[in-house]
Design a protein around this motif. Structure first.
Motif, PDB file in Angstrom:
ATOM      1  N   SER A 149      82.385   0.842 -32.923  1.00  0.00           N
ATOM      2  CA  SER A 149      83.781   0.896 -33.004  1.00  0.00           C
ATOM      3  C   SER A 149      84.503   2.191 -33.680  1.00  0.00           C
ATOM      4  O   SER A 149      85.107   3.020 -33.122  1.00  0.00           O
TER       5      SER A 149
ATOM      6  N   ALA B  39      88.420  -7.592 -32.075  1.00  0.00           N
ATOM      7  CA  ALA B  39      89.380  -7.725 -30.932  1.00  0.00           C
ATOM      8  C   ALA B  39      90.762  -6.699 -31.347  1.00  0.00           C
ATOM      9  O   ALA B  39      90.963  -6.921 -32.679  1.00  0.00           O
ATOM     10  N   GLY B  40      91.168  -6.259 -30.397  1.00  0.00           N
ATOM     11  CA  GLY B  40      92.221  -5.231 -30.751  1.00  0.00           C
ATOM     12  C   GLY B  40      92.880  -4.435 -29.672  1.00  0.00           C
ATOM     13  O   GLY B  40      92.092  -4.725 -28.620  1.00  0.00           O
ATOM     14  N   THR B  41      93.786  -3.756 -29.818  1.00  0.00           N
ATOM     15  CA  THR B  41      94.184  -2.932 -28.440  1.00  0.00           C
ATOM     16  C   THR B  41      94.760  -1.492 -29.532  1.00  0.00           C
ATOM     17  O   THR B  41      94.690  -1.596 -30.590  1.00  0.00           O
ATOM     18  N   GLU B  42      95.200  -0.815 -28.547  1.00  0.00           N
ATOM     19  CA  GLU B  42      95.573   0.620 -29.152  1.00  0.00           C
ATOM     20  C   GLU B  42      97.121   0.548 -29.645  1.00  0.00           C
ATOM     21  O   GLU B  42      97.528   1.481 -30.021  1.00  0.00           O
TER      22      GLU B  42
ATOM     23  N   ARG C 227      91.502   5.891 -24.218  1.00  0.00           N
ATOM     24  CA  ARG C 227      92.437   5.026 -24.404  1.00  0.00           C
ATOM     25  C   ARG C 227      92.746   4.601 -25.910  1.00  0.00           C
ATOM     26  O   ARG C 227      93.744   4.628 -26.424  1.00  0.00           O
ATOM     27  N   ILE C 228      91.592   4.713 -26.387  1.00  0.00           N
ATOM     28  CA  ILE C 228      91.546   4.216 -27.882  1.00  0.00           C
ATOM     29  C   ILE C 228      91.968   5.319 -28.820  1.00  0.00           C
ATOM     30  O   ILE C 228      92.586   5.139 -30.109  1.00  0.00           O
TER      31      ILE C 228
ATOM     32  N   TRP D  95      93.502   4.304 -38.914  1.00  0.00           N
ATOM     33  CA  TRP D  95      91.843   4.859 -38.657  1.00  0.00           C
ATOM     34  C   TRP D  95      91.646   5.895 -39.929  1.00  0.00           C
ATOM     35  O   TRP D  95      90.477   6.055 -39.935  1.00  0.00           O
TER      36      TRP D  95
ATOM     37  N   HIS E 192      85.942   5.745 -31.762  1.00  0.00           N
ATOM     38  CA  HIS E 192      87.356   6.198 -32.064  1.00  0.00           C
ATOM     39  C   HIS E 192      87.250   7.709 -32.482  1.00  0.00           C
ATOM     40  O   HIS E 192      88.126   8.349 -31.959  1.00  0.00           O
TER      41      HIS E 192
ATOM     42  N   HIS F  16      86.793 -10.153 -40.171  1.00  0.00           N
ATOM     43  CA  HIS F  16      86.998  -9.127 -39.184  1.00  0.00           C
ATOM     44  C   HIS F  16      86.949  -9.630 -37.870  1.00  0.00           C
ATOM     45  O   HIS F  16      85.795  -9.724 -37.260  1.00  0.00           O
TER      46      HIS F  16
ATOM     47  N   ALA G 143      89.188  -5.495 -24.210  1.00  0.00           N
ATOM     48  CA  ALA G 143      90.559  -6.095 -24.530  1.00  0.00           C
ATOM     49  C   ALA G 143      91.195  -6.203 -23.143  1.00  0.00           C
ATOM     50  O   ALA G 143      91.620  -5.183 -22.418  1.00  0.00           O
TER      51      ALA G 143
HETATM   52  O1  LIG Z   1      90.066  -2.427 -27.957  1.00  0.00           O
HETATM   53  C1  LIG Z   1      90.645  -1.738 -28.776  1.00  0.00           C
HETATM   54  O2  LIG Z   1      91.635  -1.070 -28.653  1.00  0.00           O
HETATM   55  C2  LIG Z   1      90.003  -1.436 -30.189  1.00  0.00           C
HETATM   56  O3  LIG Z   1      90.079  -0.635 -30.618  1.00  0.00           O
HETATM   57  C3  LIG Z   1      89.495  -2.761 -30.842  1.00  0.00           C
HETATM   58  C4  LIG Z   1      88.570  -2.645 -31.700  1.00  0.00           C
HETATM   59  C5  LIG Z   1      87.355  -2.013 -31.319  1.00  0.00           C
HETATM   60  O4  LIG Z   1      86.814  -0.647 -31.636  1.00  0.00           O
HETATM   61  O5  LIG Z   1      86.762  -2.704 -30.598  1.00  0.00           O
HETATM   62  C6  LIG Z   1      89.365  -1.665 -32.904  1.00  0.00           C
HETATM   63  C7  LIG Z   1      89.117  -1.847 -34.267  1.00  0.00           C
HETATM   64  C8  LIG Z   1      88.332  -3.102 -34.799  1.00  0.00           C
HETATM   65  O6  LIG Z   1      88.129  -3.170 -36.093  1.00  0.00           O
HETATM   66  C9  LIG Z   1      88.322  -4.167 -33.674  1.00  0.00           C
HETATM   67  C10 LIG Z   1      88.314  -3.524 -32.521  1.00  0.00           C
END
Ligand SMILES: O=C(O)C(=O)C[C@]1(C(=O)O)C=C[C@@H](O)C=C1
Ligand SMILES: NC(=O)c1ccc[n+]([C@@H]2O[C@H](COP(=O)([O-])OP(=O)(O)OC[C@H]3O[C@@H](n4cnc5c(N)ncnc54)[C@H](O)[C@@H]3O)[C@@H](O)[C@H]2O)c1
Length: 309
Positions: free
Chosen positions: A189, A126-129, A227-228, A236, A193, A123, A296
């Motif tokens: 995380s 790291a990620g973005t929306e 943002r998320i 999700w 969200h 896992h 990120a």
């Molecule tokens: O930065 C974001 O947009 C994220 O949602 C990334 C994020 C987090 O919550 O940190 C989201 C889901 C993951 O499994 C891992 C990373």
């Protein structure tokens, strides 16, 4: 960096897969990349952008001859994908995934894998929306944690090779137990969200009353905090349905804290509010000072949006 795998196969070509592919190419970590996605639109983009060396229509074709297979689909699709690829996996291949929940993925995938492959769940934190094949970028995993969740019987050479692969993409690799992972990630995380999605819902309800003033005057606090909530709904939905117990446990604690704050506001208990905010501010500042505030970086991608999947 040396090539760690001859052929890497990606099932699902969204944000995480496309970011991995860009990073693999930049650092020369694999000789050949194959990939597939459920939607014809995503496969067409992968061909047009030359994302993969070979784009196949089915997951079974994509994994043929691969020494690493990476499952990059929503959690709820992992079991069906494993069932499809199981009979086509090469002996000695490593299968990994990037799912945000680990125990449910292990339970869904393991029964479908033949004994001659190594399953090493993973896992990237790291990620973005953003989602889709055009949302990825090579720097996504740099200085971000990548958690590997092998069990006691997992082949250590397969784990070491996968660790080197992620380190080659710039990630900080650690190993963790699956249940511990699922609890920690609710706090860091999953619950954030859910709360962000909720806050947008509240603003929307209020917006109807105040004729969209909420959106018009949405200040930095609301924008930063939510943002998320622009993240993918399928991803999700699957996270919450597959990490139910840990989510409900942490939401219970969250609600208790919220009620305590609500009571302090109602009763005018300024000391309680001040103490609470002083303590939590110190914790949040500690996270920043420890260098863990790895939100990120945008890398100019904010305007880039791929297809829905
Ligand atoms: O930065 C974001 O947009 C994220 O949602 C990334 C994020 C987090 O919550 O940190 C989201 C889901 C993951 O499994 C891992 C990373
Ligand atoms: N987005 C994040 O911030 C993030 C971070 C870390 C881990 N993850 C995990 O990575 C995985 C992929 O997320 P993403 O953000 O890359 O998603 P994405 O929506 O960008 O891409 C998902 C891909 O899976 C494919 N897909 C969807 N349903 C499928 C099905 N039933 N069968 C086959 N393919 C299917 C889609 O066509 C698409 O190519 C998820 O399990 C998620 O939990 C996401």
């Amino acid at each position: 960096m040396s090539q760690l795998y001859k052929r890497v196969a990606f099932i699902g070509l969204g944000l995480i897969a496309s970011s991995m592919i860009h990073a693999i190419r930049r650092h020369g970590l694999a000789a050949e990349i194959t990939g597939t996605a459920r939607s014809a639109e995503t496969r067409a983009i992968a061909v047009e952008d030359k994302l993969c060396d070979i784009v196949t229509e089915t997951a079974a074709e994509a994994v043929a001859g691969a020494d690493l297979v990476v499952l990059c689909v929503p959690i709820g699709a992992m079991g069906a994908v494993a069932e499809e690829i199981g009979p086509h996996l090469a002996p000695g291949a490593t299968v990994t995934d990037v799912g945000s929940v680990k125990r449910a993925v292990i339970e869904a995938v393991t029964p479908h894998l033949p004994a001659h492959v190594h399953f090493v769940p993973g896992h990237p934190i790291a990620g973005t929306e953003h989602s889709g094949p055009r949302s990825g970028f090579a720097e996504l995993f740099e200085n971000r944690y990548l958690l590997l969740v092998p069990d006691a019987g997992t082949d250590r050479a397969a784990v070491a090779r996968l660790r080197a692969f992620w380190e080659g993409m710039g990630a900080l690799v650690e190993e963790m137990d699956a249940d511990h992972h699922d609890l920690v990630l609710v706090v860091t995380s999953h619950a954030p969200h859910l709360i962000a999605y909720t806050m947008v819902g509240v603003a929307d309800d209020l917006g109807r009353v105040t004729d969209s003033e909420v959106i018009k005057y949405s200040a930095a606090g609301f924008r930063d905090f939510t943002r998320i909530a622009a993240s993918d709904p399928t991803m999700w939905r699957d996270v919450f349905l597959n990490n139910k117990e840990a989510t409900l446990e942490i939401l219970g604690r969250f609600t208790e804290e919220l009620f305590a704050l609500q009571r302090a506001i109602r009763t005018g208990d300024g000391a309680m509010l001040h103490d609470y905010f002083t303590r939590t501010r110190a914790i949040r500042r500690g996270i920043v000072e420890a260098g863990q505030d790895t939100a990120a970086p945008d890398f100019g991608r904010a305007a880039v949006k791929g297809p829905a999947e």
